[in-house]
Design a protein around this motif. Structure first.
Motif, short mmCIF file in Angstrom:
data_model
loop_
_atom_site.label_atom_id
_atom_site.label_comp_id
_atom_site.label_asym_id
_atom_site.label_seq_id
_atom_site.Cartn_x
_atom_site.Cartn_y
_atom_site.Cartn_z
N GLY A 31 0.85 -1.33 -0.11
CA GLY A 31 -0.09 0.00 -0.07
C GLY A 31 0.75 1.39 -0.14
N GLN A 32 1.84 1.25 -0.48
CA GLN A 32 3.00 2.55 -0.65
C GLN A 32 3.24 2.90 -1.81
N THR A 33 3.81 3.87 -2.12
CA THR A 33 4.22 4.41 -3.41
C THR A 33 5.51 3.98 -3.70
N ASN A 34 6.08 4.36 -4.89
CA ASN A 34 7.52 4.22 -5.25
C ASN A 34 8.39 4.66 -4.35
N SER A 35 7.92 5.86 -3.83
CA SER A 35 8.92 6.57 -2.98
C SER A 35 8.75 6.03 -1.26
N GLY A 36 7.97 4.86 -1.10
CA GLY A 36 7.78 4.46 0.32
C GLY A 36 6.78 5.18 0.98
N ASP A 37 5.85 6.16 0.54
CA ASP A 37 5.06 6.82 1.25
C ASP A 37 3.65 6.16 1.30
#
Length: 66
Positions: A31-37
């Motif tokens: 459930g995160q973005t590519n940048s880990g958010d």
């Protein structure tokens, strides 16, 4: 999904913007973005490309309970 020969996983938000993409996916998306958010609650569209069969698409809903 790590045992299904996944070549690529892509996740899109409801506006069609790609929020996550991984080649040679090995069960890494939580459930995160590519940048880990952390992505907010909501509906997301996914595309899974396999090495040995036709791609599949669908919807997933993220609901994080506080």
């Amino acid at each position: 999904m790590s045992n299904f020969n996944v070549n690529k996983l892509e996740i899109f938000n409801r506006y069609g913007r790609k929020v996550y993409s991984r080649v040679n996916y090995k069960k890494e998306w939580e459930g995160q973005t590519n940048s880990g958010d952390e992505l907010p609650d909501g509906t997301y569209y996914y595309v899974i490309e396999f090495a040995d069969r036709e791609a599949t698409t669908g919807w997933i809903y993220i609901n994080r309970q506080q």
